[in-house]
Design a protein around this motif. Structure first.
Motif, PDB file in Angstrom:
ATOM      1  N   LEU A 136     -11.867   5.389  -1.903  1.00 14.25           N
ATOM      2  CA  LEU A 136     -11.004   5.253  -0.722  1.00 14.25           C
ATOM      3  C   LEU A 136     -11.616   4.364   0.356  1.00 14.25           C
ATOM      4  O   LEU A 136     -10.897   3.861   1.209  1.00 14.25           O
ATOM      5  CB  LEU A 136     -10.689   6.638  -0.144  1.00 14.25           C
ATOM      6  CG  LEU A 136      -9.827   7.534  -1.038  1.00 14.25           C
ATOM      7  CD1 LEU A 136      -9.809   8.963  -0.507  1.00 14.25           C
ATOM      8  CD2 LEU A 136      -8.413   6.976  -1.144  1.00 14.25           C
ATOM      9  N   ASP A 137     -12.942   4.169   0.318  1.00 17.29           N
ATOM     10  CA  ASP A 137     -13.612   3.335   1.316  1.00 17.29           C
ATOM     11  C   ASP A 137     -13.995   1.960   0.784  1.00 17.29           C
ATOM     12  O   ASP A 137     -14.618   1.179   1.498  1.00 17.29           O
ATOM     13  CB  ASP A 137     -14.889   4.039   1.811  1.00 17.29           C
ATOM     14  CG  ASP A 137     -14.573   5.312   2.571  1.00 17.29           C
ATOM     15  OD1 ASP A 137     -13.584   5.321   3.335  1.00 17.29           O
ATOM     16  OD2 ASP A 137     -15.305   6.307   2.398  1.00 17.29           O
ATOM     17  N   THR A 154      -5.089   4.412   6.829  1.00 16.51           N
ATOM     18  CA  THR A 154      -6.549   4.328   6.908  1.00 16.51           C
ATOM     19  C   THR A 154      -7.071   3.273   5.944  1.00 16.51           C
ATOM     20  O   THR A 154      -7.915   2.445   6.315  1.00 16.51           O
ATOM     21  CB  THR A 154      -7.176   5.706   6.600  1.00 16.51           C
ATOM     22  OG1 THR A 154      -6.674   6.652   7.561  1.00 16.51           O
ATOM     23  CG2 THR A 154      -8.691   5.656   6.674  1.00 16.51           C
ATOM     24  N   LEU A 155      -6.567   3.262   4.713  1.00 16.71           N
ATOM     25  CA  LEU A 155      -7.000   2.238   3.756  1.00 16.71           C
ATOM     26  C   LEU A 155      -6.581   0.859   4.250  1.00 16.71           C
ATOM     27  O   LEU A 155      -7.364  -0.087   4.193  1.00 16.71           O
ATOM     28  CB  LEU A 155      -6.424   2.494   2.367  1.00 16.71           C
ATOM     29  CG  LEU A 155      -6.786   1.414   1.337  1.00 16.71           C
ATOM     30  CD1 LEU A 155      -8.294   1.370   1.085  1.00 16.71           C
ATOM     31  CD2 LEU A 155      -6.022   1.627   0.038  1.00 16.71           C
ATOM     32  N   VAL A 213      -2.617   4.830  -3.010  1.00 15.98           N
ATOM     33  CA  VAL A 213      -3.643   5.695  -2.434  1.00 15.98           C
ATOM     34  C   VAL A 213      -3.400   7.099  -2.976  1.00 15.98           C
ATOM     35  O   VAL A 213      -2.310   7.646  -2.843  1.00 15.98           O
ATOM     36  CB  VAL A 213      -3.574   5.688  -0.887  1.00 15.98           C
ATOM     37  CG1 VAL A 213      -4.640   6.604  -0.311  1.00 15.98           C
ATOM     38  CG2 VAL A 213      -3.725   4.272  -0.352  1.00 15.98           C
ATOM     39  N   ALA A 250     -13.041  -1.121   0.479  1.00 14.41           N
ATOM     40  CA  ALA A 250     -12.185  -2.252   0.856  1.00 14.41           C
ATOM     41  C   ALA A 250     -12.725  -3.564   0.288  1.00 14.41           C
ATOM     42  O   ALA A 250     -11.953  -4.433  -0.116  1.00 14.41           O
ATOM     43  CB  ALA A 250     -12.055  -2.339   2.377  1.00 14.41           C
ATOM     44  N   LYS A 287      -2.766   6.029   3.512  1.00  7.24           N
ATOM     45  CA  LYS A 287      -2.310   4.640   3.413  1.00  7.24           C
ATOM     46  C   LYS A 287      -2.753   3.812   4.616  1.00  7.24           C
ATOM     47  O   LYS A 287      -3.310   2.724   4.452  1.00  7.24           O
ATOM     48  CB  LYS A 287      -0.779   4.573   3.292  1.00  7.24           C
ATOM     49  CG  LYS A 287      -0.213   5.211   2.046  1.00  7.24           C
ATOM     50  CD  LYS A 287       1.295   5.106   1.985  1.00  7.24           C
ATOM     51  CE  LYS A 287       2.036   5.760   3.112  1.00  7.24           C
ATOM     52  NZ  LYS A 287       2.030   7.219   3.130  1.00  7.24           N
ATOM     53  N   ILE A 313       0.880  -1.167   0.000  1.00  4.04           N
ATOM     54  CA  ILE A 313       0.000   0.000   0.000  1.00  4.04           C
ATOM     55  C   ILE A 313       0.917   1.215   0.000  1.00  4.04           C
ATOM     56  O   ILE A 313       1.695   1.410   0.942  1.00  4.04           O
ATOM     57  CB  ILE A 313      -0.927   0.018   1.239  1.00  4.04           C
ATOM     58  CG1 ILE A 313      -1.651  -1.328   1.406  1.00  4.04           C
ATOM     59  CG2 ILE A 313      -1.904   1.191   1.163  1.00  4.04           C
ATOM     60  CD1 ILE A 313      -2.481  -1.775   0.225  1.00  4.04           C
ATOM     61  N   ALA A 354      -6.620   3.441  -5.198  1.00  4.41           N
ATOM     62  CA  ALA A 354      -7.713   3.841  -4.302  1.00  4.41           C
ATOM     63  C   ALA A 354      -7.686   5.363  -4.274  1.00  4.41           C
ATOM     64  O   ALA A 354      -6.675   5.956  -3.894  1.00  4.41           O
ATOM     65  CB  ALA A 354      -7.518   3.258  -2.908  1.00  4.41           C
ATOM     66  N   LYS A 391      -8.900  -0.559   6.771  1.00  6.05           N
ATOM     67  CA  LYS A 391     -10.142  -1.030   6.150  1.00  6.05           C
ATOM     68  C   LYS A 391      -9.921  -2.364   5.441  1.00  6.05           C
ATOM     69  O   LYS A 391     -10.770  -3.264   5.520  1.00  6.05           O
ATOM     70  CB  LYS A 391     -10.662   0.017   5.168  1.00  6.05           C
ATOM     71  CG  LYS A 391     -11.143   1.282   5.859  1.00  6.05           C
ATOM     72  CD  LYS A 391     -11.483   2.368   4.867  1.00  6.05           C
ATOM     73  CE  LYS A 391     -11.821   3.656   5.613  1.00  6.05           C
ATOM     74  NZ  LYS A 391     -11.974   4.787   4.707  1.00  6.05           N
ATOM     75  N   LEU A 392      -8.781  -2.498   4.741  1.00  6.02           N
ATOM     76  CA  LEU A 392      -8.476  -3.752   4.052  1.00  6.02           C
ATOM     77  C   LEU A 392      -8.304  -4.904   5.042  1.00  6.02           C
ATOM     78  O   LEU A 392      -8.781  -6.014   4.800  1.00  6.02           O
ATOM     79  CB  LEU A 392      -7.221  -3.607   3.194  1.00  6.02           C
ATOM     80  CG  LEU A 392      -7.350  -2.715   1.968  1.00  6.02           C
ATOM     81  CD1 LEU A 392      -5.989  -2.537   1.301  1.00  6.02           C
ATOM     82  CD2 LEU A 392      -8.371  -3.286   0.990  1.00  6.02           C
ATOM     83  N   ARG A 427      -5.130  10.909  -3.118  1.00  8.01           N
ATOM     84  CA  ARG A 427      -6.156  11.883  -2.739  1.00  8.01           C
ATOM     85  C   ARG A 427      -5.856  13.178  -3.471  1.00  8.01           C
ATOM     86  O   ARG A 427      -4.749  13.710  -3.375  1.00  8.01           O
ATOM     87  CB  ARG A 427      -6.174  12.109  -1.227  1.00  8.01           C
ATOM     88  CG  ARG A 427      -6.758  10.926  -0.485  1.00  8.01           C
ATOM     89  CD  ARG A 427      -7.003  11.187   0.987  1.00  8.01           C
ATOM     90  NE  ARG A 427      -5.852  11.756   1.654  1.00  8.01           N
ATOM     91  CZ  ARG A 427      -5.914  12.768   2.515  1.00  8.01           C
ATOM     92  NH1 ARG A 427      -7.063  13.320   2.814  1.00  8.01           N
ATOM     93  NH2 ARG A 427      -4.827  13.224   3.084  1.00  8.01           N
TER      94      ARG A 427
END
Length: 177
Positions: free
Chosen positions: A156-157, A28-29, A122, A159, A26, A17, A142, A32-33, A124
């Motif tokens: 980004l959300d 945060t993702l 990732v 997962a 990174k 990631i 993402a 979630k993963l 943004r």
């Protein structure tokens, strides 16, 4: 003729990631993963690269004192966790660190931007101008914006969508398949 049994370790998928900058999302993702993968029954390992060094031991605690006395490897075990801290003279190659991890379905890394593993970047739009990774290194992006470059792009959300892609790309469904 003597035949020797050689156990070949199954290849554990390693997915990095990455992001072009700090605070790109990174971790945060990755959180979630991990939650999504665990919900699917996967055994998950993570590996965080820290170029600045880190300390897990607390000064004055027994394991810290062992290391201060010169132990090359300090391990601590409890009914719920085991930690092994090993002193090294230089940064270890990603493949050498990964080789120590066993018994999991997938290994996610964070902070190995220049590693040779498949990457999920990732991105943004408020933080980045362009993708950091080369397109051939990426299995997914993402992002909060869409990309039209042939690389699967997820929110980004998302997962679940990313884990679906991991299952498809690496051909597994977890549980050490």
């Amino acid at each position: 003729m003597h035949c020797r049994s050689t156990s070949v370790r199954p290849q554990i998928p390693v997915i990095s990631i990455v992001g072009g900058k700090s605070n790109s999302g990174k971790t945060t993702l990755l959180e979630k993963l991990i939650r999504e993968a665990k919900g699917r029954g996967w055994k998950v390992a993570t590996l965080k690269h820290d170029v600045h060094g880190f300390e897990m031991d607390q000064p004055g605690k027994d394991t810290w004192r062992h290391a201060q006395a010169g132990a090359d490897i300090v391990a601590i075990s409890s009914p719920h966790k085991i930690a092994i801290l090993e002193s090294v003279s230089e940064d270890q190659p990603l493949d050498e660190v990964i080789a120590r991890i066993q018994g999991v379905d997938v290994i996610f890394t964070e902070g190995y931007k220049s590693g040779n593993k498949p990457k999920i970047e990732v991105f943004r739009s408020a933080v980045h101008q362009e993708l950091f990774s080369k397109p051939e290194e990426l299995i997914a992006i993402a992002s909060d914006i869409s990309f039209d470059n042939g690389i699967p792009c997820f929110g980004l959300d998302d997962a679940a969508g990313i884990c679906d892609l991991i299952e498809e790309v690496f051909g597994f469904r977890g549980e050490l398949s």
